[in-house]
Design a protein around this motif. Sequence first.
Motif, PDB file in Angstrom:
ATOM      1  N   VAL A  13      -1.744   3.198  10.041  1.00 39.69           N
ATOM      2  CA  VAL A  13      -1.865   2.157   9.021  1.00 39.69           C
ATOM      3  C   VAL A  13      -0.860   1.059   9.339  1.00 39.69           C
ATOM      4  CG1 VAL A  13      -1.689   1.626   6.560  1.00 39.69           C
ATOM      5  CG2 VAL A  13      -2.592   3.840   7.296  1.00 39.69           C
ATOM      6  N   VAL A  15       0.660  -2.900   8.322  1.00 38.34           N
ATOM      7  CA  VAL A  15       0.784  -3.992   7.360  1.00 38.34           C
ATOM      8  C   VAL A  15       1.326  -5.179   8.136  1.00 38.34           C
ATOM      9  CG1 VAL A  15       1.988  -4.846   5.301  1.00 38.34           C
ATOM     10  CG2 VAL A  15       1.148  -2.484   5.371  1.00 38.34           C
ATOM     11  N   ALA A  40      -3.538  -2.514   5.993  1.00 37.16           N
ATOM     12  CA  ALA A  40      -3.291  -2.435   4.554  1.00 37.16           C
ATOM     13  C   ALA A  40      -2.533  -3.682   4.103  1.00 37.16           C
ATOM     14  CB  ALA A  40      -2.478  -1.185   4.234  1.00 37.16           C
ATOM     15  N   VAL A  43       3.048  -2.160   1.716  1.00 39.26           N
ATOM     16  CA  VAL A  43       3.842  -1.169   2.453  1.00 39.26           C
ATOM     17  C   VAL A  43       4.057   0.045   1.558  1.00 39.26           C
ATOM     18  CG1 VAL A  43       6.064  -0.725   3.570  1.00 39.26           C
ATOM     19  CG2 VAL A  43       5.016  -2.992   3.735  1.00 39.26           C
ATOM     20  N   SER A  44       3.806   1.224   2.126  1.00 44.08           N
ATOM     21  CA  SER A  44       4.054   2.469   1.386  1.00 44.08           C
ATOM     22  C   SER A  44       4.559   3.516   2.375  1.00 44.08           C
ATOM     23  CB  SER A  44       2.760   2.968   0.736  1.00 44.08           C
ATOM     24  OG  SER A  44       1.898   3.509   1.720  1.00 44.08           O
ATOM     25  N   LYS A  46       2.946   5.753   3.515  1.00 44.95           N
ATOM     26  CA  LYS A  46       1.856   6.085   4.436  1.00 44.95           C
ATOM     27  C   LYS A  46       1.705   5.050   5.545  1.00 44.95           C
ATOM     28  CE  LYS A  46      -0.923   8.744   1.230  1.00 44.95           C
ATOM     29  NZ  LYS A  46      -1.470   8.579  -0.076  1.00 44.95           N
ATOM     30  N   THR A  47       2.461   3.956   5.459  1.00 47.25           N
ATOM     31  CA  THR A  47       2.381   2.898   6.471  1.00 47.25           C
ATOM     32  C   THR A  47       3.052   3.381   7.754  1.00 47.25           C
ATOM     33  OG1 THR A  47       2.553   1.257   4.698  1.00 47.25           O
ATOM     34  CG2 THR A  47       2.924   0.468   6.948  1.00 47.25           C
ATOM     35  N   ASP A  48       2.368   3.197   8.894  1.00 40.83           N
ATOM     36  CA  ASP A  48       2.949   3.588  10.185  1.00 40.83           C
ATOM     37  C   ASP A  48       3.736   2.450  10.821  1.00 40.83           C
ATOM     38  OD1 ASP A  48       1.822   6.361  10.714  1.00 40.83           O
ATOM     39  OD2 ASP A  48       0.028   5.239  10.198  1.00 40.83           O
ATOM     40  N   VAL A  50       4.827  -1.907  10.465  1.00 46.33           N
ATOM     41  CA  VAL A  50       4.791  -3.233   9.847  1.00 46.33           C
ATOM     42  C   VAL A  50       4.961  -4.226  10.977  1.00 46.33           C
ATOM     43  CG1 VAL A  50       5.997  -4.864   8.335  1.00 46.33           C
ATOM     44  CG2 VAL A  50       5.616  -2.509   7.582  1.00 46.33           C
ATOM     45  N   LYS A  59       7.999  -7.462   2.148  1.00 49.90           N
ATOM     46  CA  LYS A  59       7.333  -6.328   2.819  1.00 49.90           C
ATOM     47  C   LYS A  59       8.220  -5.781   3.928  1.00 49.90           C
ATOM     48  CE  LYS A  59       2.642  -7.759   1.773  1.00 49.90           C
ATOM     49  NZ  LYS A  59       1.380  -8.247   2.295  1.00 49.90           N
ATOM     50  N   ALA A  63       9.715  -2.046   4.077  1.00 48.63           N
ATOM     51  CA  ALA A  63       9.512  -1.199   5.262  1.00 48.63           C
ATOM     52  C   ALA A  63      10.837  -0.607   5.725  1.00 48.63           C
ATOM     53  CB  ALA A  63       8.872  -2.020   6.384  1.00 48.63           C
ATOM     54  N   VAL A  68       9.948   2.675   7.694  1.00 46.75           N
ATOM     55  CA  VAL A  68       8.718   2.407   8.441  1.00 46.75           C
ATOM     56  C   VAL A  68       9.069   1.643   9.709  1.00 46.75           C
ATOM     57  CG1 VAL A  68       6.515   1.148   8.374  1.00 46.75           C
ATOM     58  CG2 VAL A  68       7.305   2.384   6.346  1.00 46.75           C
TER      59      VAL A  68
END
Length: 85
Positions: A13, A15, A40, A43-44, A46-48, A50, A59, A63, A68
Amino acid sequence: DVEGGSTIFVDKVFVVTGTLVQYTRQEVKQLIEQHGGRAASTVSGKTDYVLAGEKAGSKLAKAQQLGVTVITEQQFGKLLNGEAF
């Protein structure tokens, strides 16, 4: 092979934030999806990745707070080519 797509970003994922120089946001989104990934908007945990351009703001901060991986456009290009950065 960008035309046929590949699986280098499967289950990844991304962002995108900030101002990009080499790509438009639409191009980045298409490249991510062509290679099996997902773009996406927030940013969460689950984000791989950024992808941070110039003037990246909240964001990027989120991250970093979540640990992230933040990459540049150059690093994104290397990932696309299957290279390490």
